[in-house]
Write a protein that holds these residues in place. Structure first.
Motif, PDB file in Angstrom:
ATOM      1  N   ASN A  62       0.849  -1.187   0.000  1.00 55.33           N
ATOM      2  CA  ASN A  62       0.000   0.000   0.000  1.00 55.33           C
ATOM      3  C   ASN A  62       0.884   1.236   0.000  1.00 55.33           C
ATOM      4  N   ASP A 191      -4.359  -6.818   3.432  1.00 58.13           N
ATOM      5  CA  ASP A 191      -3.640  -6.993   2.163  1.00 58.13           C
ATOM      6  C   ASP A 191      -4.132  -8.251   1.448  1.00 58.13           C
ATOM      7  N   SER A 194      -7.781  -7.972  -0.086  1.00 56.76           N
ATOM      8  CA  SER A 194      -7.867  -7.173  -1.316  1.00 56.76           C
ATOM      9  C   SER A 194      -7.469  -8.004  -2.531  1.00 56.76           C
ATOM     10  N   GLU A 197     -10.317 -10.912  -3.027  1.00 54.72           N
ATOM     11  CA  GLU A 197     -11.552 -10.371  -3.597  1.00 54.72           C
ATOM     12  C   GLU A 197     -11.488 -10.362  -5.121  1.00 54.72           C
TER      13      GLU A 197
END
Length: 272
Positions: A62, A191, A194, A197
């Motif tokens: 990120n 983390d 994400s 998904e």
């Protein structure tokens, strides 16, 4: 068998995926009878009694400091490094060490304004450097205050650089090396979710296998094929996909039969 040279030239993405799978398989001592490259999933391996689909994906750091993903920032830094190397004509072969600010995107307008002047400044400094000496290009007097190396002030140094280190390293040609600051975070459940998904949405389109595995790759993967036969001119470390380790309550649930966090090139953690 794979023709690694042709794979590297014709499909570098698949070459990188194959490199990641190779080292992952070694890390978990996975012995298989055959390996077939596909698209969804990336590979299918035959274990004799069953077929395993292997999907390779990269972990992503990120970046709260920027709207740009770390890999995109690093790609722009590499492009700048190549351009700078082509611009300089130092009096001696130099190792031009670029120390980047973590997470700060390359500002191309700033680059266009300063690169020519910066290249001329590097050329000028090189004329007075002694053998194996190190000199720094800094933005202001207080920068890198603990260093005892000779310093040169260049106020227009682009904001994505902390400073530049010039090293008369004794080689016969100039190179650009790079370091990126910042601490490596742990790979967390946020983390992981994400990534899951996105991957769960595409899983229904994969070729049918007895099991589907997802391998999340962190860090630098040693390539199976290297085109360079001589010293590379641009060597930049990468932390875009690097994590210190896994910080999550395991095991977690997933639509994949197995999910691994692969800290390349040697250590894999089974997450599911």
């Amino acid at each position: 068998m794979f023709d690694l040279h042709n794979l590297y030239l014709e499909n570098p993405k698949k070459h990188d995926e194959l490199s990641a799978f190779h080292w992952f398989a070694k890390s978990i001592r996975l012995e298989y009878e055959s390996l077939v490259p596909t698209e969804r999933p990336d590979f299918i391996v035959d274990l004799g009694n069953k077929k395993i689909g292997i999907e390779i994906t990269l972990a992503q750091r990120n970046n709260p400091l920027s709207n740009y993903p770390p890999q995109q920032i690093e790609a722009a830094q590499t492009k700048f490094s190549i351009s700078l190397l082509q611009s300089i004509k130092p009096n001696i072969p130099l190792n031009v060490g670029l120390v980047f600010e973590d997470g700060v995107a390359v500002d191309m307008k700033q680059v266009h304004k300063t690169q020519e002047t910066l290249a001329l400044y590097i050329n000028e400094i090189s004329g007075n450097m002694t053998t194996h000496s190190v000199e720094l290009i800094i933005r202001s007097e207080g920068d890198v205050c603990r260093s005892k190396h000779r310093k040169h002030i260049f106020p227009a140094l682009p904001a994505f650089l902390q400073y530049i280190q010039l090293f008369n390293d004794g080689y016969e040609e100039s190179v650009v090396t790079g370091a990126r600051g910042g601490f490596l975070d742990s790979f967390t459940e946020a983390d992981l979710f994400s990534i899951l998904e996105k991957k769960h949405r595409t899983l229904t389109g994969y070729q049918k296998c007895d099991e589907q595995w997802l391998v999340i790759v962190s860090g630098l993967v040693p390539p199976l094929f290297m085109e360079h036969t001589s010293r590379p001119n641009v060597l930049l470390a990468s932390i875009a996909t690097s994590f210190a380790g896994v910080d999550a309550k395991l095991p977690l649930k997933s639509d994949f039969d197995r999910v691994y966090f692969f800290n390349s090139p040697t250590y894999a953690t089974r997450i599911t």
